[in-house]
Structures are given as structure tokens and as C-alpha cells.
Design a protein around this motif. Structure first.
Motif, PDB file in Angstrom:
ATOM      1  N   SER A   2      36.136  39.568  27.118  1.00 47.20           N
ATOM      2  CA  SER A   2      36.893  38.699  28.008  1.00 47.20           C
ATOM      3  C   SER A   2      36.189  38.541  29.348  1.00 47.20           C
ATOM      4  CB  SER A   2      38.296  39.284  28.231  1.00 47.20           C
ATOM      5  OG  SER A   2      38.972  38.562  29.235  1.00 47.20           O
ATOM      6  N   SER A   3      36.244  37.330  29.898  1.00 47.58           N
ATOM      7  CA  SER A   3      35.719  37.085  31.241  1.00 47.58           C
ATOM      8  C   SER A   3      36.823  37.140  32.291  1.00 47.58           C
ATOM      9  CB  SER A   3      35.037  35.713  31.292  1.00 47.58           C
ATOM     10  OG  SER A   3      35.965  34.677  31.004  1.00 47.58           O
ATOM     11  N   ALA A   4      38.045  37.499  31.871  1.00 50.84           N
ATOM     12  CA  ALA A   4      39.160  37.581  32.801  1.00 50.84           C
ATOM     13  C   ALA A   4      38.940  38.715  33.791  1.00 50.84           C
ATOM     14  CB  ALA A   4      40.458  37.807  32.024  1.00 50.84           C
ATOM     15  N   PRO A   5      39.511  38.608  34.993  1.00 45.76           N
ATOM     16  CA  PRO A   5      39.344  39.660  36.000  1.00 45.76           C
ATOM     17  C   PRO A   5      39.835  41.010  35.500  1.00 45.76           C
ATOM     18  CG  PRO A   5      40.307  37.688  36.977  1.00 45.76           C
ATOM     19  CD  PRO A   5      40.312  37.475  35.501  1.00 45.76           C
ATOM     20  N   GLN A   6      39.122  42.052  35.898  1.00 46.36           N
ATOM     21  CA  GLN A   6      39.466  43.414  35.505  1.00 46.36           C
ATOM     22  C   GLN A   6      39.623  44.277  36.753  1.00 46.36           C
ATOM     23  OE1 GLN A   6      39.860  44.076  32.147  1.00 46.36           O
ATOM     24  NE2 GLN A   6      39.347  41.922  31.784  1.00 46.36           N
ATOM     25  N   LEU A   7      40.494  45.267  36.678  1.00 50.08           N
ATOM     26  CA  LEU A   7      40.682  46.201  37.773  1.00 50.08           C
ATOM     27  C   LEU A   7      39.453  47.089  37.929  1.00 50.08           C
ATOM     28  CD1 LEU A   7      44.352  47.341  37.073  1.00 50.08           C
ATOM     29  CD2 LEU A   7      43.598  45.784  38.892  1.00 50.08           C
ATOM     30  N   ALA A   8      39.146  47.428  39.183  1.00 44.57           N
ATOM     31  CA  ALA A   8      38.081  48.386  39.457  1.00 44.57           C
ATOM     32  C   ALA A   8      38.606  49.806  39.241  1.00 44.57           C
ATOM     33  CB  ALA A   8      37.591  48.209  40.892  1.00 44.57           C
ATOM     34  N   SER A   9      37.712  50.751  39.228  1.00 47.59           N
ATOM     35  CA  SER A   9      38.116  52.145  39.110  1.00 47.59           C
ATOM     36  C   SER A   9      39.017  52.531  40.274  1.00 47.59           C
ATOM     37  CB  SER A   9      36.873  53.038  39.101  1.00 47.59           C
ATOM     38  OG  SER A   9      37.231  54.399  39.069  1.00 47.59           O
ATOM     39  N   GLY A  10      40.176  53.112  39.975  1.00 46.80           N
ATOM     40  CA  GLY A  10      41.115  53.513  41.013  1.00 46.80           C
ATOM     41  C   GLY A  10      42.007  52.405  41.526  1.00 46.80           C
ATOM     42  N   GLN A  11      41.879  51.207  40.959  1.00 47.45           N
ATOM     43  CA  GLN A  11      42.664  50.059  41.427  1.00 47.45           C
ATOM     44  C   GLN A  11      43.876  49.847  40.526  1.00 47.45           C
ATOM     45  OE1 GLN A  11      40.497  46.286  41.531  1.00 47.45           O
ATOM     46  NE2 GLN A  11      41.576  45.717  43.403  1.00 47.45           N
ATOM     47  N   ARG A  12      44.933  49.266  41.074  1.00 46.13           N
ATOM     48  CA  ARG A  12      46.118  48.954  40.281  1.00 46.13           C
ATOM     49  C   ARG A  12      46.692  47.613  40.716  1.00 46.13           C
ATOM     50  NH1 ARG A  12      47.430  52.694  44.150  1.00 46.13           N
ATOM     51  NH2 ARG A  12      49.419  52.494  45.259  1.00 46.13           N
ATOM     52  N   SER A  13      47.493  47.028  39.862  1.00 46.08           N
ATOM     53  CA  SER A  13      48.233  45.801  40.156  1.00 46.08           C
ATOM     54  C   SER A  13      49.651  46.174  40.554  1.00 46.08           C
ATOM     55  CB  SER A  13      48.282  44.894  38.921  1.00 46.08           C
ATOM     56  OG  SER A  13      47.009  44.557  38.458  1.00 46.08           O
ATOM     57  N   GLN A  14      50.106  45.642  41.676  1.00 45.37           N
ATOM     58  CA  GLN A  14      51.468  45.871  42.142  1.00 45.37           C
ATOM     59  C   GLN A  14      52.182  44.533  42.312  1.00 45.37           C
ATOM     60  OE1 GLN A  14      50.792  48.028  45.850  1.00 45.37           O
ATOM     61  NE2 GLN A  14      51.511  49.910  44.884  1.00 45.37           N
ATOM     62  N   VAL A  15      53.273  44.334  41.579  1.00 48.74           N
ATOM     63  CA  VAL A  15      54.090  43.136  41.740  1.00 48.74           C
ATOM     64  C   VAL A  15      55.153  43.429  42.797  1.00 48.74           C
ATOM     65  CG1 VAL A  15      55.620  41.495  40.622  1.00 48.74           C
ATOM     66  CG2 VAL A  15      53.680  42.458  39.355  1.00 48.74           C
ATOM     67  N   PHE A  16      55.099  42.681  43.894  1.00 50.51           N
ATOM     68  CA  PHE A  16      56.040  42.836  44.992  1.00 50.51           C
ATOM     69  C   PHE A  16      57.078  41.715  44.972  1.00 50.51           C
ATOM     70  CE2 PHE A  16      52.759  45.528  46.839  1.00 50.51           C
ATOM     71  CZ  PHE A  16      53.486  46.452  47.579  1.00 50.51           C
ATOM     72  N   ILE A  17      58.230  42.004  45.550  1.00 47.14           N
ATOM     73  CA  ILE A  17      59.268  41.013  45.794  1.00 47.14           C
ATOM     74  C   ILE A  17      59.529  40.953  47.290  1.00 47.14           C
ATOM     75  CG2 ILE A  17      61.642  40.307  45.344  1.00 47.14           C
ATOM     76  CD1 ILE A  17      59.879  40.269  42.855  1.00 47.14           C
ATOM     77  N   GLY A  18      59.468  39.753  47.853  1.00 52.43           N
ATOM     78  CA  GLY A  18      59.770  39.534  49.259  1.00 52.43           C
ATOM     79  C   GLY A  18      60.647  38.315  49.417  1.00 52.43           C
ATOM     80  N   GLY A  19      60.925  37.952  50.670  1.00 49.17           N
ATOM     81  CA  GLY A  19      61.752  36.780  50.916  1.00 49.17           C
ATOM     82  C   GLY A  19      61.980  36.560  52.399  1.00 49.17           C
ATOM     83  N   PRO A  20      62.589  35.446  52.758  1.00 46.95           N
ATOM     84  CA  PRO A  20      62.780  35.099  54.170  1.00 46.95           C
ATOM     85  C   PRO A  20      63.544  36.145  54.966  1.00 46.95           C
ATOM     86  CG  PRO A  20      63.257  33.220  52.758  1.00 46.95           C
ATOM     87  CD  PRO A  20      63.082  34.390  51.855  1.00 46.95           C
ATOM     88  N   ALA A  21      64.469  36.846  54.317  1.00 47.52           N
ATOM     89  CA  ALA A  21      65.291  37.830  55.025  1.00 47.52           C
ATOM     90  C   ALA A  21      64.843  39.256  54.752  1.00 47.52           C
ATOM     91  CB  ALA A  21      66.757  37.655  54.626  1.00 47.52           C
ATOM     92  N   GLN A  22      63.655  39.452  54.185  1.00 47.30           N
ATOM     93  CA  GLN A  22      63.212  40.782  53.762  1.00 47.30           C
ATOM     94  C   GLN A  22      61.982  41.194  54.558  1.00 47.30           C
ATOM     95  OE1 GLN A  22      63.185  41.157  49.516  1.00 47.30           O
ATOM     96  NE2 GLN A  22      62.140  43.131  49.525  1.00 47.30           N
ATOM     97  N   ALA A  23      62.178  42.056  55.545  1.00 47.42           N
ATOM     98  CA  ALA A  23      61.084  42.451  56.418  1.00 47.42           C
ATOM     99  C   ALA A  23      60.028  43.264  55.682  1.00 47.42           C
ATOM    100  CB  ALA A  23      61.623  43.245  57.607  1.00 47.42           C
ATOM    101  N   GLN A  24      60.457  44.104  54.730  1.00 52.20           N
ATOM    102  CA  GLN A  24      59.527  44.899  53.944  1.00 52.20           C
ATOM    103  C   GLN A  24      59.665  44.531  52.475  1.00 52.20           C
ATOM    104  OE1 GLN A  24      57.192  46.928  55.119  1.00 52.20           O
ATOM    105  NE2 GLN A  24      57.843  46.508  57.220  1.00 52.20           N
TER     106      GLN A  24
END
Length: 296
Positions: A2-24
Motif C-alpha cells: 500500500s502507498s497509503a500513509p503509515q504511522l511512524a514508530s511511536g506515533q498514534r492516531s487520535q480522533v478528537f471531538i471539539g466544537g464552538p462551545a468546547q474549549a478543550q
């Protein structure tokens, strides 16, 4: 391989949720097994759709601990991170690494190629609110700037609205169908200095949304047309590369110059390439790619 992007060693994917009223923002899901990119939020509010390793995956928002579920397709080439839901809520448009755009059911199965066989690369970003047109970036080759192209799915020629001479990316309609929002390098002679803009869908009027020193990409409007989010790269960035310190910025759609929230993260390519707002417009999803240092 595959030519798709791959994580580097020690790297991870984090899915975050934010919004207009969410400071963090909050972490919904993370993995060190797959570089996942570009969330789409389902119209029923229950699922996020992401790409990873050239495939499409589903993540249940209410039970993210159940993990990613692969959606199998027949004869679909390796995917990139340009995928957008069909307004019918049952299908998705997918950009393949062969340069074409496909339509498929969210349940998997057969796919239909919808982009013309015109010798161009087609990178999807927008579907009109009525589901009848696609807005994509058209490239003859990667040495030339990308152009806005609009494809009628019911037949007829591709149109190419005039956005100026600079490279454009990320074209997508506002929820009311009145404007196509995008980023463009056409406002300045500085190499790669993308800024946010929109073009009126009927008059062709082009309007600059923000004047900034940063390199700004991928404006996304919420379903109620009241809020927007985009990604800001450091000054001097060329294109939208991965693995940089960036900001995801939330604004009111009536005032793009005053951030409501600024989320600093390590990311870039894949973080927020496509519209990821929830159907109730209260929140949106984006992806960070932190790399652990020795001893962490």
C-alpha cells in the motif's frame, strides 16, 4: 504494498471531538495500529467514517471502544482522504488513488465510477446539498495548480468556475447551496500561502474570508450554516503536509476573523481534509498524530 500513509514508530492516531462551545477537545478514539484520516460524520449522528491503509472504516460514536469496522468494497482502488457523504445518508463518494471518484453504499459492495475519463486527476471535496453535483479539484499533473471543477451527476459537461490563477483545494458547498468554500493561493505571490475564500455558486463572485500570516486550508461549515472549522499551518508551509504543529480553528460563519476555539495539535495532512461536523452542528471530529518521545 500500500502507498497509503503509515504511522511512524511511536506515533498514534487520535480522533478528537471539539466544537464552538468546547474549549478543550476530547479524545474519542486512538490507535497505534493504523494511520486514520479525514472523519465524515454520518447523517444519523451515530458513526464516523475514516480512511486508513487505503480502505474505508466505520467508528461507532457511542461505543468507540468497539474499534474500527472495515467496510468492504468490490473493485475499489486504494482510497485517499478525500471522501464525502451523499446527502441521501446511505451512500458515500470516494476518491481513489487512481485519480477517479466513485459512489458506493455505506454498507459496502459494488462501486460506480462517476468521474469522467478525461485524463485528469479528480480529488473530491464537495457534494451539492441536493446531491446532484460534485465539486472537486482537477489536476492535469502535479506540476500545475489545481482548479475548481463541478460535475453534474445527472449528465452534462464539467464546468470550471473562475477562482483565479492560484492553486485551490477543499471546495465544498455551504449547507444552503449558495456558496462554494475553498482555500486558494491566488491572493498573494508568496509561495504556498493559502488563504480561505468562497465563490458564489451562480454569480461567480469570489470573496476572501480571512487575511492571515498563517497558511489556511479546508474550510468546513456546520450543517446549520452557523459555525465553521479549518486548519492553520505555520507561515511558509508549502501545501498541506503531515507531521507539523498546526491549529484547528473554530469560528462563527458570520465572522471568520475572530476564533471561537483554537486547538493546537501535531497533525496536518489527514487531520480535517473533509467536512466532519455532526448533523446537529454542535461538534466536529478531527485527527491528531502525536509521536511519543523516549521514556513516555
Amino acid at each position: 504494498m500500500s502507498s497509503a500513509p503509515q504511522l511512524a514508530s511511536g506515533q498514534r492516531s487520535q480522533v478528537f471531538i471539539g466544537g464552538p462551545a468546547q474549549a478543550q477537545p476530547t479524545v474519542l478514539f486512538e490507535t497505534d495500529e493504523l494511520q486514520i484520516e479525514a472523519p465524515n460524520w454520518s447523517l444519523d449522528g451515530k458513526t464516523l467514517y475514516v480512511n486508513g491503509n487505503g480502505l474505508l472504516w466505520a467508528l461507532d460514536v457511542s461505543t468507540p471502544e468497539s474499534g474500527l469496522r472495515h467496510i468492504p468494497y468490490d473493485g475499489l482502488p486504494e482510497l485517499n482522504n478525500d471522501h464525502v457523504l451523499d446527502p441521501d445518508g446511505e451512500h458515500i463518494f470516494l476518491s481513489g488513488n487512481d485519480g477517479h471518484i466513485y459512489r458506493a453504499a455505506l454498507s459496502g459492495g459494488a462501486v460506480e465510477r462517476v468521474s469522467p475519463d478525461d485524463g485528469m486527476w479528480h480529488f473530491l471535496h464537495g457534494v451539492s446539498p441536493d446531491g446532484k453535483r460534485l465539486a472537486y479539484v482537477e489536476l492535469k499533473d502535479f506540476s500545475n495548480p489545481g482548479r475548481l471543477a463541478v460535475l453534474p451527476l445527472t449528465g452534462g459537461p464539467v464546468s470550471r468556475p473562475d477562482t483565479g490563477t492560484g492553486h485551490i483545494d477543499g471546495p465544498e458547498w455551504s449547507p444552503d447551496g449558495e456558496w462554494i468554500y475553498f482555500n486558494t493561493e491566488g491572493f498573494t505571490s508568496a509561495p504556498g500561502h493559502a488563504q480561505l475564500a468562497r465563490i458564489h455558486d451562480t454569480s461567480g463572485e469570489v470573496e476572501r474570508l480571512v487575511t492571515s500570516e498563517t497558511v489556511d486550508w479546508f474550510p468546513h461549515l456546520s450543517a446549520d450554516n452557523q459555525s465553521a472549522a479549518y486548519i492553520s499551518f505555520p507561515p511558509g508551509t508549502l501545501g498541506h503536509p503531515p507531521n507539523l504543529d498546526v491549529e484547528v480553528i473554530v469560528v462563527s460563519s458570520r465572522d471568520w476573523t475572530t476564533p471561537l476555539q483554537r486547538y493546537r495539535l501535531f497533525g496536518g495532512q489527514g487531520t480535517i481534509n473533509v467536512n466532519s461536523w455532526s448533523p446537529d452542528s454542535t461538534r466536529f471530529a478531527f485527527v491528531a498524530y502525536p509521536i511519543a518521545h523516549d521514556g513516555e
